[in-house]
Design a protein around this motif. Structure first.
Motif, short mmCIF file in Angstrom:
data_model
loop_
_atom_site.label_atom_id
_atom_site.label_comp_id
_atom_site.label_asym_id
_atom_site.label_seq_id
_atom_site.Cartn_x
_atom_site.Cartn_y
_atom_site.Cartn_z
N CYS A 29 -10.15 7.78 20.32
CA CYS A 29 -11.35 8.31 19.66
C CYS A 29 -11.65 9.67 20.26
CB CYS A 29 -12.54 7.36 19.85
SG CYS A 29 -14.10 7.98 19.18
N ALA A 38 -17.08 17.81 13.95
CA ALA A 38 -16.46 16.52 13.64
C ALA A 38 -16.09 16.45 12.16
CB ALA A 38 -17.41 15.37 14.01
N GLU A 39 -16.96 16.93 11.30
CA GLU A 39 -16.68 16.95 9.86
C GLU A 39 -15.51 17.87 9.55
OE1 GLU A 39 -16.93 16.18 5.79
OE2 GLU A 39 -17.77 15.11 7.53
N HIS A 42 -12.31 16.21 10.34
CA HIS A 42 -11.96 15.25 9.29
C HIS A 42 -11.34 15.96 8.09
CE1 HIS A 42 -13.32 11.37 10.67
NE2 HIS A 42 -14.52 11.83 10.99
N VAL A 43 -11.98 17.02 7.65
CA VAL A 43 -11.58 17.68 6.40
C VAL A 43 -10.27 18.46 6.58
CG1 VAL A 43 -12.24 19.43 4.70
CG2 VAL A 43 -13.94 17.80 5.55
N GLY A 45 -8.20 18.46 9.32
CA GLY A 45 -7.14 17.79 10.06
C GLY A 45 -6.64 18.58 11.26
N ALA A 58 -3.60 10.86 11.97
CA ALA A 58 -4.63 10.05 11.32
C ALA A 58 -5.15 8.95 12.23
CB ALA A 58 -4.06 9.44 10.04
N HIS A 61 -9.48 8.62 15.77
CA HIS A 61 -10.80 8.50 15.12
C HIS A 61 -11.71 9.60 15.66
CE1 HIS A 61 -14.42 6.88 13.40
NE2 HIS A 61 -14.96 6.71 14.60
N VAL A 62 -12.29 10.38 14.79
CA VAL A 62 -13.17 11.48 15.18
C VAL A 62 -14.61 11.12 14.84
CG1 VAL A 62 -13.71 13.93 14.89
CG2 VAL A 62 -11.33 13.15 14.78
N THR A 63 -15.53 11.38 15.76
CA THR A 63 -16.93 11.05 15.52
C THR A 63 -17.83 11.99 16.30
OG1 THR A 63 -18.58 9.27 15.63
CG2 THR A 63 -17.02 9.40 17.44
#
Length: 330
Positions: A29, A38-39, A42-43, A45, A58, A61-63
């Motif tokens: 993580c 973080a967004e 996700h977008v 990569g 993938a 996990h990113v948060t």
């Protein structure tokens, strides 16, 4: 399989996440303090602001949710700027369990207290803490270029756990029980790298750079030994190894800041152009001098770096001051 949460999505935290993902066998993580970053991770990569050009697998996990990031993690790998570590550990301390491990990968000394990072952690929580340090550029670790680092802990079993979980074909991990020496080597080399950058910015040549690095390791060693570290630790990866890398490598932020100082630019202008990236030596210089004063250790290079950073001393005058000091035995 270990569950490892990397706290800090800058270049170093991202590089360590990539190294662990390449190794395989762990749940990973990556926590960012910024929801926007973080967004973006996700977008896109990849970490466009801090470590562009490397695709995040993938499986990472990113948060930006800190409690969720540490929930049920076995190892909490802290790769935040050193001056932010206290705030993060204070925030998560009530949520920590007895079986978790904190692993500090931050190279600095707390400016307000002169504490090393494991001391900062110990002042907040009794959670076991280890250190990860050594000659590492984030870009090269991310690229899988062969690298050697040190895992240090007072408990040899803790260091061996980090060695087992982080070692890979591209990352060789050594163990050490000299936490003080390993941490101070990682923090103080940033100060000397600022000075090495100044030497380069003034176009003083290779003789000056070699002398600066050599006297720098002597200065670092004096303080580390006074604080309880071992001399041989400073002759290893987290001492001379990290010092040589940071003083000579073009990817060194601290060296780059020093170069610009040597060329006559103002510190505030240099830092404003770094895009949020941190040169740890800028904040650690004051703390190193405070620690040196506490133990009665002479640190002439660090004193001149501090004078350039905070007292408007001209870099050429700082070099002249060092060269005109009374003669002494090596």
């Amino acid at each position: 399989m270990s569950r490892i949460s990397i706290l800090g999505a800058g270049a170093w935290g991202t590089a360590l996440a990539l190294s662990l993902a390449r190794r395989g066998g762990h749940q990973l993580c990556l926590w960012s303090h910024s929801p926007a970053l973080a967004e973006q991770l996700h977008v896109a990569g990849e970490n466009l602001p801090y470590l562009p050009g490397f695709t995040l697998p993938a499986g990472i996990h990113v948060t930006s949710d800190l409690p969720a990031a540490i929930f049920e993690a076995d190892i909490l790998l802290c790769a935040t700027p050193s001056q932010h570590l206290r705030g993060i550990i204070s925030h998560i301390a009530p949520l920590l369990t007895r079986n978790q491990i904190i692993l500090s990968a931050s190279k600095g000394i707390e400016e307000s207290t002169f504490l090393r990072m494991t001391q900062v952690v110990a002042s907040i929580t009794e959670t076991p803490c280890a250190v990860l340090s050594g000659p590492t550029f984030a870009q090269e670790v991310a690229a899988g270029i062969p690298t050697a680092i040190v895992a240090a802990a007072h408990d040899p079993r803790l260091a061996q756990t980090i060695q087992r979980d982080f070692s890979s074909p591209s990352l060789r991990v050594y163990t050490n029980d000299d936490v003080t020496g390993v941490e101070l080597g990682g923090a103080l080399k940033n100060v000397i790298a600022l000075a090495a950058g100044v030497v380069h910015g003034l176009n003083l040549g290779h003789n000056s750079a070699a002398a600066l690095i050599t006297r720098g390791i002597a200065e670092m060693t004096r303080l580390a030994v006074a604080c309880g570290g071992r001399r041989q630790t400073l002759a290893g990866l987290s001492g001379i190894g990290d010092l040589v890398l940071t003083c000579t490598g073009s990817l060194s932020r601290n060296r780059s800041v020093g170069i610009e100082l040597g060329r006559g630019r103002q510190l505030d202008d240099i830092l404003a152009g770094m895009g949020g990236k941190v040169a740890e030596g800028v904040r650690s210089t004051h703390a190193a001098l405070g620690l040196a004063a506490r133990y009665g250790v002479e640190m002439p290079i660090t004193e001149q770096v501090d004078a350039i950073l905070h007292h408007n001393r001209r870099p050429s005058d700082a070099i002249r001051e060092l060269m005109s000091r009374p003669g002494r035995d090596e």
